[in-house]
Design an enzyme around this catalytic site. Sequence first.
Site, short mmCIF file in Angstrom:
data_model
loop_
_atom_site.label_atom_id
_atom_site.label_comp_id
_atom_site.label_asym_id
_atom_site.label_seq_id
_atom_site.Cartn_x
_atom_site.Cartn_y
_atom_site.Cartn_z
CD GLU A 288 -2.75 -1.09 2.57
OE1 GLU A 288 -2.73 -0.10 3.33
OE2 GLU A 288 -3.41 -2.10 2.81
NE ARG A 292 -1.83 7.06 8.34
CZ ARG A 292 -1.96 5.89 7.72
NH1 ARG A 292 -2.51 5.84 6.53
NH2 ARG A 292 -1.55 4.78 8.29
NE ARG A 337 1.43 2.76 16.69
CZ ARG A 337 0.68 2.84 15.60
NH1 ARG A 337 -0.65 2.76 15.71
NH2 ARG A 337 1.22 2.96 14.42
C1 MV4 Z 1 -0.92 -9.80 2.85
C2 MV4 Z 1 -0.38 -10.81 3.68
C3 MV4 Z 1 0.03 -11.97 3.07
N1 MV4 Z 1 -0.10 -12.14 1.74
N2 MV4 Z 1 -1.03 -10.01 1.54
C4 MV4 Z 1 -2.06 -6.72 6.34
C5 MV4 Z 1 -2.08 -5.23 6.26
C6 MV4 Z 1 -2.29 -4.91 4.84
N3 MV4 Z 1 -1.69 -3.67 4.47
C7 MV4 Z 1 -1.69 -6.07 4.14
N4 MV4 Z 1 -1.65 -7.16 5.07
C8 MV4 Z 1 -1.25 -8.38 4.68
N5 MV4 Z 1 -1.33 -8.63 3.35
C9 MV4 Z 1 -0.63 -11.16 1.01
N6 MV4 Z 1 -0.75 -11.33 -0.31
C10 MV4 Z 1 -0.29 -10.58 5.05
C11 MV4 Z 1 -0.75 -9.37 5.55
C12 MV4 Z 1 -0.66 -9.24 6.97
C13 MV4 Z 1 -1.48 -10.02 7.82
C14 MV4 Z 1 -2.42 -10.92 7.33
C15 MV4 Z 1 -3.21 -11.70 8.19
C16 MV4 Z 1 -3.04 -11.57 9.57
C17 MV4 Z 1 -2.12 -10.67 10.09
C18 MV4 Z 1 -1.34 -9.89 9.22
C19 MV4 Z 1 -0.43 -8.99 9.73
C20 MV4 Z 1 0.34 -8.21 8.87
C21 MV4 Z 1 0.22 -8.36 7.50
#
Ligand code: MV4
Length: 450
Positions: A288, A292, A337
């Site tokens: 992403e 900000r 935090r």
């Molecule tokens: C993911 C991922 C694994 N594979 N995308 C979480 C925040 C958002 N900006 C993107 N996130 C994630 N995207 C793919 N393709 C893992 C995360 C992720 C996450 C996912 C499930 C549970 C906890 C998490 C913590 C951080 C990031």
Amino acid sequence: MFKKILIANRGEIAVRVIRACRELGVRTVAVYSDIDKDSMHVRLADESVCIGPAAPDQSYLNVPAILTAAELTDSEAIHPGYGFLSENPQFAEACASSGIAFIGPSPENIRLGGDKSKARQIMKKKGVPVVPGSDGPVESAAAALKVAKRIGYPVILKASMGGGGRGMKIVNAEAEFDDAFLIAQRESLTAFGSNELYLEKFIQVVKHIEVQVLADAKGRVLHLGERECSIQRRHQKLIEESPSPFVDEKLRKKLGEIAIKAAKAIKYRNVGTVEFIVTPEQEVYFMEFNTRIQVEHPVTEMVMGIDLLKEQIRLAAGAALNIKRFLKPRGCAIECRINAEDPERFIPSPGRIEAFQQPGGPGVRVDTAAYSGWTVPPHYDSLIAKLIVHGKDRQEAIARMKRALDEFVITGIKTTIPFHKLVLNDRNFIEGRIDTGFIERLRNPEKAAV
Ligand code: MV4
């Protein structure tokens, strides 16, 4: 430079912006809701205007009230802080229409940052690495299923308008796909007003690492290294640090180059953050673009010796980038935090703070708007203080954070200080073995990796 800035926010970030303005010789206007009349940001600003009742949609999200306050006080610019109106492209446009500078990127930058699927599509086209998945949004469950068949399970369905972990659904096998798709669509429509989804391969073990970027109106872009943000619970970051103990100079250079490419790809202006997931094998994937100033910006400030708020305000006033060359992080900075929450269940614990005694001494910084006798209102985010330490290396920063947490006295409400002490004493944390499954394993040690 602007003569007067209105701060459309509250709490520690409003105080942080006011401090930057003071040092720049800029006058400040605080806006506040009824319940915030005795707040620190109101006390510290040169002027203040009440903009409505406690409910956020009637005050800190009330665009007409905020624009009227800016006009009444002759403010030339508005700083939105984080949260509230900071990533609302219509608000940035409304500021421009009223002849007020929005301290942040262009409305187009904000709009693209909000559309995660479009951002992913553009980044992919421009050669920024993205996780295998759909090219933009998926048109239907059938089209999504085709992509899932091609990339293999597990996959993750994400809401185009979601972000920060909201509106995501992991699908482990084809048998679950159609149900998951319909649920994800419905949840997305309810939460974000759009049922548009996109699809990615789900990467099991990841670290959440983000890169701070700065861009001026001439299109020059600099990066200020990374922040390690893997210590999070339900997508709420709890501890951040810079540099990441996982990132060596080679990986830092790679992350920085990708972040700059991402910023240039969208003609980004002002301060921003490029969020990545990084695998144990050092594979890097764009996730992403955050448009900000972020909660965790102080760890970058401490290791880079830069005031990001002052830079942000200067950039919004049309100044060219002030930093001449790429900087290297000096030492290590960690941020805890501190939330007004039960440290075991993480449920809000608002109320009157009896004693608030903050730590000090070498390498310790506290960003807060709290004070003894202040009542934490239940209407807003529960973040009441950020404790930031800087040390010559990670070991010194950890020792300093433990010492500062011991000095910090907050009575009358529950806070997450005891939780932070637990983490700072954990072997895996101390040795830098952190990924997004860390908190889960801390509370449930039987669970292996994710
Ligand atoms: C993911 C991922 C694994 N594979 N995308 C979480 C925040 C958002 N900006 C993107 N996130 C994630 N995207 C793919 N393709 C893992 C995360 C992720 C996450 C996912 C499930 C549970 C906890 C998490 C913590 C951080 C990031």
